[in-house]
Design a protein around this motif. Sequence first.
Motif, mmCIF file in Angstrom:
data_model
loop_
_atom_site.group_PDB
_atom_site.id
_atom_site.type_symbol
_atom_site.label_atom_id
_atom_site.label_comp_id
_atom_site.label_asym_id
_atom_site.label_seq_id
_atom_site.Cartn_x
_atom_site.Cartn_y
_atom_site.Cartn_z
ATOM 1 N N ASP A 17 8.935 -31.947 -33.842
ATOM 2 C CA ASP A 17 9.817 -32.093 -32.690
ATOM 3 C C ASP A 17 9.912 -33.554 -32.296
ATOM 4 O OD1 ASP A 17 10.161 -29.386 -32.535
ATOM 5 O OD2 ASP A 17 8.398 -29.131 -31.234
ATOM 6 N N ALA A 18 11.062 -33.933 -31.755
ATOM 7 C CA ALA A 18 11.230 -35.294 -31.265
ATOM 8 C C ALA A 18 10.333 -35.504 -30.063
ATOM 9 C CB ALA A 18 12.689 -35.524 -30.883
ATOM 10 N N GLY A 76 2.140 -29.140 -26.739
ATOM 11 C CA GLY A 76 2.729 -27.911 -27.265
ATOM 12 C C GLY A 76 3.839 -27.341 -26.415
ATOM 13 N N THR A 77 4.095 -27.925 -25.233
ATOM 14 C CA THR A 77 5.136 -27.377 -24.358
ATOM 15 C C THR A 77 6.506 -27.451 -24.999
ATOM 16 O OG1 THR A 77 3.901 -27.913 -22.368
ATOM 17 C CG2 THR A 77 6.271 -27.590 -22.131
ATOM 18 N N SER A 78 6.852 -28.600 -25.573
ATOM 19 C CA SER A 78 8.181 -28.759 -26.159
ATOM 20 C C SER A 78 8.374 -27.815 -27.338
ATOM 21 C CB SER A 78 8.401 -30.215 -26.600
ATOM 22 O OG SER A 78 7.446 -30.579 -27.591
ATOM 23 N N GLY A 79 7.302 -27.609 -28.131
ATOM 24 C CA GLY A 79 7.398 -26.684 -29.245
ATOM 25 C C GLY A 79 7.610 -25.251 -28.790
ATOM 26 N N SER A 120 10.810 -22.858 -29.545
ATOM 27 C CA SER A 120 10.692 -21.534 -30.143
ATOM 28 C C SER A 120 11.457 -20.495 -29.336
ATOM 29 C CB SER A 120 9.220 -21.136 -30.235
ATOM 30 O OG SER A 120 8.524 -21.992 -31.127
ATOM 31 N N VAL A 121 11.354 -20.583 -28.009
ATOM 32 C CA VAL A 121 12.092 -19.656 -27.148
ATOM 33 C C VAL A 121 13.590 -19.842 -27.349
ATOM 34 C CG1 VAL A 121 12.636 -19.047 -24.760
ATOM 35 C CG2 VAL A 121 10.267 -19.485 -25.422
ATOM 36 N N ASP A 122 14.024 -21.088 -27.403
ATOM 37 C CA ASP A 122 15.439 -21.377 -27.592
ATOM 38 C C ASP A 122 15.933 -20.801 -28.921
ATOM 39 O OD1 ASP A 122 17.904 -23.010 -26.753
ATOM 40 O OD2 ASP A 122 17.520 -23.766 -28.774
ATOM 41 N N ARG A 123 15.126 -20.956 -29.964
ATOM 42 C CA ARG A 123 15.507 -20.429 -31.269
ATOM 43 C C ARG A 123 15.541 -18.902 -31.266
ATOM 44 N NH1 ARG A 123 11.779 -24.388 -35.101
ATOM 45 N NH2 ARG A 123 13.260 -26.138 -35.223
ATOM 46 N N ALA A 124 14.570 -18.275 -30.592
ATOM 47 C CA ALA A 124 14.542 -16.814 -30.525
ATOM 48 C C ALA A 124 15.784 -16.276 -29.833
ATOM 49 C CB ALA A 124 13.281 -16.348 -29.801
#
Length: 278
Positions: free
Chosen positions: A17-18, A27-30, A34-38
């Motif tokens: 991730d950028a 790990g918050t941005s990751g 993941s939520v956005d991708r789901a």
Amino acid sequence: MTRKQSQVEPDAPDAPDAPVSGKQPRGTSGAVQSVDRAVSVLESLARHGEAGVTEIADELGVHKSTAFRLLGVLENRGLVGQSKDRGKYYLGAGVLRLAGAAAVRLDISQEGGPVCRELADELGETVNIAVLDEDMAVNIMQARGAASVTAQNWLGRRTPLHATSSGKVLFAQLPPVLREGLLARTLPRFTAHTITGTTALRAELEAVEDQGFAVAVEELELGLAAVAAPARAHDGKVIGAISVSGPVFRLTEENLPALAKRTVAAAAELSRRMGHGF
């Protein structure tokens, strides 16, 4: 109940991730990604009906293993299912559960306000939303157009199902046993145009179901005409009716078909706001 375990393909490393500015827990941005991708996976399946892992990976711009992991988590939650013969994924019953919970919180009077006002402004007539109240229709939302400034206030008024356009819409959608029970009653006549005969009224309700709207011309009050169409919940169930009413010299036999078409469109928009069609 133990959730079923998905067989996940070997992971391939994703691009990192950028960097995110500001102080955030590791790990918050990751997790957000993941939520956005789901969510993107669910939206993709909603658009296409079904899709394979490779198709979803291509649409999201991620490695196939990442798409497989996302689908595995969503499948465990019941939000997607997989066709055993073709391996394609589709939206699962869990989505309906979430949609149902959200729809319960959507107040038809609140969601219908903008629809009523727009339609009243466009047509210049009175627009109401009615819901079923035992064996009557009750108006819970009203907007008046410029041409109807002298019209009476229908808000909160309970009206008979058989003598109003909204009532006919709600009447037609009753379960057969309840509908037949009401048809068997001796129904009051309000004007010479009120339909009270069982055979004639049953035919009228069948026509409402077939054409998708109801019309009432001087059936409740002399000089009053109205047209109504059903508003539906996420599951397709009729939960209300939106109607346009006005004097018979403006709502004439010639312009009622066009008015009905516009009312049906407004009802479809209200249904969309209530979650129908998603």
